[in-house]
Each structure stands twice: as structure tokens, then as C-alpha cells.
Scaffold this active site. Structure first.
Site, PDB file in Angstrom:
ATOM      1  N   ASP A 330       0.819  -1.219   0.000  1.00 23.66           N
ATOM      2  CA  ASP A 330       0.000   0.000   0.000  1.00 23.66           C
ATOM      3  C   ASP A 330       0.850   1.265   0.000  1.00 23.66           C
ATOM      4  OD1 ASP A 330       0.808  -0.859   2.620  1.00 23.66           O
ATOM      5  OD2 ASP A 330      -0.416   0.751   3.451  1.00 23.66           O
ATOM      6  N   GLU A 331       0.242   2.331  -0.494  1.00 25.98           N
ATOM      7  CA  GLU A 331       0.754   3.698  -0.349  1.00 25.98           C
ATOM      8  C   GLU A 331       2.244   3.830  -0.677  1.00 25.98           C
ATOM      9  OE1 GLU A 331      -2.098   5.281   3.234  1.00 25.98           O
ATOM     10  OE2 GLU A 331      -0.348   4.119   3.809  1.00 25.98           O
ATOM     11  N   ALA A 332       2.694   3.161  -1.735  1.00 24.10           N
ATOM     12  CA  ALA A 332       4.106   3.262  -2.122  1.00 24.10           C
ATOM     13  C   ALA A 332       4.278   4.514  -3.004  1.00 24.10           C
ATOM     14  CB  ALA A 332       4.538   2.000  -2.851  1.00 24.10           C
TER      15      ALA A 332
END
Ligand code: TNX
Length: 510
Positions: A330-332
Site C-alpha cells: 500500500d501507499e508506495a
């Protein structure tokens, strides 16, 4: 930060006004019935003419793989009843009889209560365990007390046939933002398994800390699990392999499977502080204890990245008997898109190589994973391209770390506030047009721990909303009026167990 249960604090502030006589003068709690159970069973047919009464002579019977579950039932009922409740092997009249039918798989069970016996049958031990959770709710709330109570230990008569809607009904606890001890995690497992939650996803690594020992990269926990590695510089700690195996076994005895998560390629600052070679420029970043996300990334162009990922996945798979390994994803935000895809295309097959099925946050859909399960958390057009199974965790419904309202303590509100009705009133099979019912593997209620220090904080945000998600995952139909009534009647059980639940104004608490 400590969260105080509002009702408790009111009593503490006004001890001279609220006497114990006043407190007990309210209406009597509603009688327990077959329609009181949380999550609601598929079918419950009460028989008002019959009921079974527990006495000092009651015996619990079981054989084979049912025996440890009979022992769990006896252990649950002994403290408050004061009855010896011995276990025996032969089914008998006058007894509570647990039986494995040897037929059927899955988690279904049948419970039949008549005046002279209780019969609980299931095809698997998991089914029997589920039936035991139902049975516990059919005795009066005083059964939850840890000291002998005077009560009529009556189980209402009738028959329940029950099975889950979804195979995966999960809760997630974030040990990375603030570490939570094995004892706290065990207490959470005790509570969630009451509601037939059968997976506990542990978010073990993030920018602030690394919470699981990996022998081939020992600085991960030596540095990333040191004191002060929680949000705000609080807490710290990590699970040894022994701690982790013990938790896995504890959960398994309650038919909860642990799903460990190592978050990659983002959310890796703690790993990079410990091993600067995991950054693209080789320079160690500063330890971080703030709540920002999206700034750290593994380096997709360096071979050491994949050695690291493989070592971690191999060691984690070796200590995890369950079938799933969560690789985050997530959220890279600081990983270029092409690098993200390159990384996932190499790392996802490693999970398979070590015998596990990968689960990833919905962002992994960008890498068109072949057999991974995707965990949905917010609207994203990339989800439409997916074809595999999906776990539903919509942040505005299922995130237990969203505040109930702007005034309740603890939690965040980036996805809005979530009162109990909001957590309850959605259908996983109809939420996304691109994900029809048959692709929904189940539901999960994540609890991120940026604002959570201790067990009180955890319980206040989890209860009662976790029960809403448990019912959505288990029961074929939902009915808010019925749910809020049953939840209200459950309150005294939490009070007796010392669980610090949020006494939502939407619920008619008894
Ligand atoms: C989003 S949702 C996150 C976490 C935060 C959480 C706080 C998702 C997959 N990632 O990094 O802890 O919000 O609510």
C-alpha cells in the site's frame, strides 16, 4: 494515550450520586433467547416450551478431536457457575454433548437444546468451536463473571443451524505504529473469536518499527524494535520467533489463523534505518516516529532488495502454518510506477515459492497478480482490472481506527467518522460493481495503531464495531434494528469481562 470508557468515568466522577442501589434499579436485562446471538445465525427456531438448566451435576461429553473443545466450554462455564462440569466420553441424557459427525467440511454447526439435553454437532472442530461461542451467549451475562454468581443457568430451548456467509472473516492489528505485547494480542484473539472471526492479520512492519525477528537480518528488530520506536517515540518492542509461534498456537486453539504482513515496497523506513543498503543511495535515513506515510521505498533496481525480500518471506513462511502471507504493497507513493510493478512481479512469486498464497493491499492490482488475494480499502479504478478474490475492508466502514465521531477519544478521521450503524449498513457483495459476490473472499476490520497505546485504546475502538463487521461476514442477512437490540443486550457481558467498549448512543444498552 488512555481512553476511558465514558460510562465508567461517569460513575467514577459521581460516586455519591450513583449508588449501587440506584444502578441496579433500572429495567431488568432482556431475557436471553435464541434470537440474541451475535453474529445472527442462519436459522434459529426457538422452542419456548423447553429449556435446559445447568446444575452442579451437569456433565459435558465429547470424544476424539471434540475433547479439547469440550474442555474449553467447561473452562468458560466453571468460574461463574461454580459447577465442576466434568467431561466424559459417552453422550448422555442430562448432558451437553459435543459431537463431530465426520461428515462435511467448513465451519457449520447445529445446536439442539431440549429440556433434558443439549446436542452440539459439527463436521469439523472449527464448527464445534463456533457452536460453543453461540452456546456461551445463550446463558445469562453473569456467566462471564470470573467469580461464582447466583443465577439460574438456563439455556433457552430450540434449534440453531448455522454456517458462515464468507470463508474469511478477519481482524487486523497494527503492531508497528505502536507495539502491542503478546498478552494484549492474546486478549484481542479471545475477544474476536467470540464473534466467529477466523483470521487475525498482524501488520508487523512499517516506517516506525519492525516487530518480527528475522534471523538472517538481525538488525531489523535490534534497531527497528528498540525502545522508542513507536509513534511519538513511545513504546517499542518486537516478537521473537518463540513469541510468534506461541501466538500462532494460541490463535489456532481458538480457530483463528494468523496472517502475518511484511509491508513492501513502501512503509520500510525502519528496515532502511537498520540496513542502509536497502535505500537506492545507500544512505541511512533518520528513524521516524511521526504519522506520515508514503515517503519510504525499497530500491527496485538493486539485487539486495530481492535477497532481503526472499529472506524475510522464507523465514516468515517457515514460522507460519496458515496458508496466507500478506506482503503489504500500500501507499508506495515514492516508488515510481514501473519500479512498483517490477518489484511486485518478482516478489509475489516468492510467496508461492515458499508455499503460501499472497495477500496484498489493493495497490498490488497494478502488477496484475496471478493468484494473489487483493484487500480493498478505498475507491480505485485499478480494482476494475482485477479478476481474483477480494477481501473487503472499505476504510469508511470497516476501519476500526476511524473515530466514532469528532469527540470520541482515539483514532483518526481521514476516511470520515464511523458510528456503529455506518460500520454495519453495507453489503460486501454489492459494494463494488467490479467485484461481484462470488469474488468476495470475505471481510476484514483493520485497526491501525497510530493513536493506540494500550489495550483500553484497542478495545474502545474495536468494540462494538468489530461485531458489526463480524456479522456482515457471517450472517446471510443484515437487519440494523435486530443488530442494535442484540448488541445492547451484549453490553453486560463486556462489562463483566472488563472490556472497555464504546457505549454508542445508537445502541439500547441494557
Ligand atoms: C492508511 S489503508 C494506511 C495505513 C494507515 C491508515 C490509518 C492502508 C493500506 N494504509 O498506513 O495506518 O491509513 O488509518
Amino acid at each position: 494515550m488512555r481512553v476511558t470508557h465514558l460510562a465508567v468515568s461517569a460513575v467514577l466522577v459521581l460516586p455519591l450520586v450513583v449508588t449501587s442501589a440506584d444502578a441496579s434499579a433500572g429495567p431488568p436485562p432482556p431475557p436471553v433467547s435464541l434470537s440474541s446471538v451475535l453474529p445472527a445465525p442462519v436459522r434459529a427456531i426457538p422452542d419456548p416450551a423447553a429449556s435446559f438448566t445447568l446444575t452442579p451435576d451437569t456433565v459435558i461429553t465429547a470424544d476424539g478431536a471434540a475433547t479439547p473443545i469440550a474442555e474449553q466450554l467447561a473452562t468458560a462455564f466453571r468460574p461463574a457457575t461454580g459447577f465442576p462440569l466434568p467431561t466424559a466420553t459417552k453422550p448422555a441424557a442430562g448432558a451437553i454433548n459435543l459431537r463431530l459427525t465426520g461428515r462435511g467440511t467448513g465451519e457449520a454447526y447445529r445446536l439442539v437444546v431440549t429440556a433434558n439435553r443439549v446436542d452440539l454437532t459439527a463436521g469439523t472442530p472449527a464448527g464445534l468451536f463456533n457452536g460453543v461461542q453461540t452456546l456461551r451467549q445463550l446463558l445469562p451475562p453473569d456467566v462471564e463473571s470470573d467469580r461464582v454468581q447466583r443465577a439460574d443457568w438456563v439455556i433457552p430451548g430450540g434449534r440453531i443451524d448455522d454456517r458462515p456467509r464468507y470463508a474469511y472473516r478477519g481482524a487486523m492489528l497494527d503492531l508497528a505504529r505502536h507495539f502491542h505485547t503478546p498478552d494484549e494480542v492474546k486478549r484481542y484473539i479471545d475477544q474476536i473469536s467470540r464473534f466467529k472471526i477466523n483470521y487475525l492479520h498482524l501488520h508487523l512492519t512499517d516506517d516506525q518499527g519492525w516487530r518480527i525477528r528475522i534471523d538472517s537480518w538481525p538488525r531489523l528488530t535490534a534497531v527497528g524494535g528498540a525502545p522508542g520506536t513507536g509513534v511519538g517515540g513511545e513504546g517499542g518492542g518486537f516478537l521473537t520467533k518463540g513469541d510468534y509461534r506461541d501466538l500462532v498456537a494460541y490463535a489456532a486453539a481458538r480457530y483463528v489463523t494468523i496472517v502475518p504482513e511484511i509491508d513492501m515496497p513502501g512503509h520500510v523506513n525502519a528496515a532502511q534505518v537498520a540496513y542502509p543498503e536497502l535505500t537506492c543511495d545507500g544512505v541511512a535515513p533518520k528513524p521516524r516516529t511521526d504519522m506520515l506515510v508514503g515517503y519510504s521505498s525499497l530500491c527496485a533496481g538493486k539485487e539486495v532488495t530481492y535477497r532481503f525480500a526472499e529472506d524475510v518471506i522464507r523465514e516468515l513462511a517457515a514460522m507460519t502454518p496458515g496458508p496466507y502471507l500478506h506482503i503489504g504493497g500500500d501507499e508506495a507513493h515514492s516508488t515510481p510506477h514501473a519500479d512498483y510493478v517490477t518489484f511486485q512481479k518478482r516478489v509475489l512469486p516468492l510467496v508461492r515459492k515458499y508455499g503460501k498464497t499472497a495477500i496484498g493491499w489493493q495497490e498490488i492490482a497494478a502488477a496484475s497478480p496471478q493468484d494473489a488475494i487483493v484487500q480493498y480499502w478505498h475507491e480505485d479504478p485499478k480494482m476494475a482490472k482485477m479478476t481474483g478474490k477480494v477481501i473487503m475492508s472499505p476504510a469508511d466502514r470497516a476501519y476500526l481506527d476511524m473515530q466514532y465521531d469528532r469527540l470520541t477519544p482515539g483514532g483518526l478521521n481521514w476516511a470520515g467518522t464511523t458510528e456503529v450503524d455506518n460500520a454495519y449498513s453495507w453489503n460486501p457483495g454489492k459494494l463494488l460493481r467490479s467485484v461481484p459476490e462470488e469474488r468476495v473472499f470475505g471481510v476484514e476490520a483493520p485497526l491501525w495503531s497510530e493513536t493506540l497505546r494500550d489495550l483500553d485504546d484497542i478495545e474502545f475502538l474495536a468494540f462494538p464495531r468489530l461485531v458489526a463487521i463480524a456479522e456482515i461476514g457471517w450472517s446471510p442477512r443484515s437487519d440494523w434494528d435486530s443488530f442494535r437490540t442484540r448488541l445492547g443486550a451484549y453490553g453486560p457481558r463486556w462489562t463483566r469481562q472488563g472490556v472497555r467498549f464504546y457505549s454508542s448512543p445508537q445502541i439500547p444498552w441494557s
